[in-house]
Design a protein around this motif. Structure first.
Motif, PDB file in Angstrom:
ATOM      1  N   VAL A  46       5.547  12.699   6.371  1.00 52.76           N
ATOM      2  CA  VAL A  46       4.542  12.113   6.027  1.00 52.76           C
ATOM      3  C   VAL A  46       4.171  10.944   6.976  1.00 52.76           C
ATOM      4  CG1 VAL A  46       2.758  11.304   4.404  1.00 52.76           C
ATOM      5  CG2 VAL A  46       4.024  13.396   3.882  1.00 52.76           C
ATOM      6  N   GLN A  88       3.788  11.737  10.408  1.00 59.77           N
ATOM      7  CA  GLN A  88       2.664  12.390  10.846  1.00 59.77           C
ATOM      8  C   GLN A  88       1.403  11.452  10.827  1.00 59.77           C
ATOM      9  OE1 GLN A  88       3.154  15.429   7.805  1.00 59.77           O
ATOM     10  NE2 GLN A  88       3.346  16.915   9.058  1.00 59.77           N
ATOM     11  N   ASN A  89       1.446  10.497   9.757  1.00 54.75           N
ATOM     12  CA  ASN A  89       0.348   9.459   9.567  1.00 54.75           C
ATOM     13  C   ASN A  89       0.392   8.427  10.936  1.00 54.75           C
ATOM     14  OD1 ASN A  89      -0.399  10.370   7.314  1.00 54.75           O
ATOM     15  ND2 ASN A  89       0.725   9.054   6.019  1.00 54.75           N
ATOM     16  N   ALA A 138      -2.458   8.238  13.529  1.00 57.87           N
ATOM     17  CA  ALA A 138      -3.185   6.851  13.882  1.00 57.87           C
ATOM     18  C   ALA A 138      -3.220   6.439  15.360  1.00 57.87           C
ATOM     19  CB  ALA A 138      -2.471   5.885  13.099  1.00 57.87           C
TER      20      ALA A 138
END
Length: 93
Positions: free
Chosen positions: A24, A27-28, A32
């Motif tokens: 996660v 992925q973030n 971004a």
């Protein structure tokens, strides 16, 4: 399913295992920066691997030298402990 152009030189694949939390976070971070996870990981890895072959060889040699010095220091400590024990035994008599 991913489609690749015939002239795309990227024909190698890397795989890794991560925790759900790490996935996660990756992925973030990719989102971004407006990148896919693959683009993000490749870009970050290449940024971190900008040493030349000569620099990597020097680092390996330095690591070998450091390991040797650590081993010699350990032997010196063991020798010192042995001499100290002998001295203590001699003085107690």
């Amino acid at each position: 399913m991913a489609f690749h152009l015939a002239d795309d030189p990227r024909d190698q694949r890397l795989e890794t295992r991560v925790t759900p939390e790490d996935k996660v976070m990756i992925q973030n971070a990719a989102a971004a920066r407006g990148r896919s996870v693959s683009q993000f990981i490749v870009q970050r890895a290449l940024q971190r691997s900008d040493f030349s072959n000569g620099e990597w060889r020097t680092l390996r040699e330095l690591r070998g030298t450091l390991e040797t010095l650590q081993y010699l220091a350990m032997l010196q400590v063991e020798d010192w402990k042995g001499r100290r024990q002998t001295r203590i035994r001699v003085h107690r008599r």
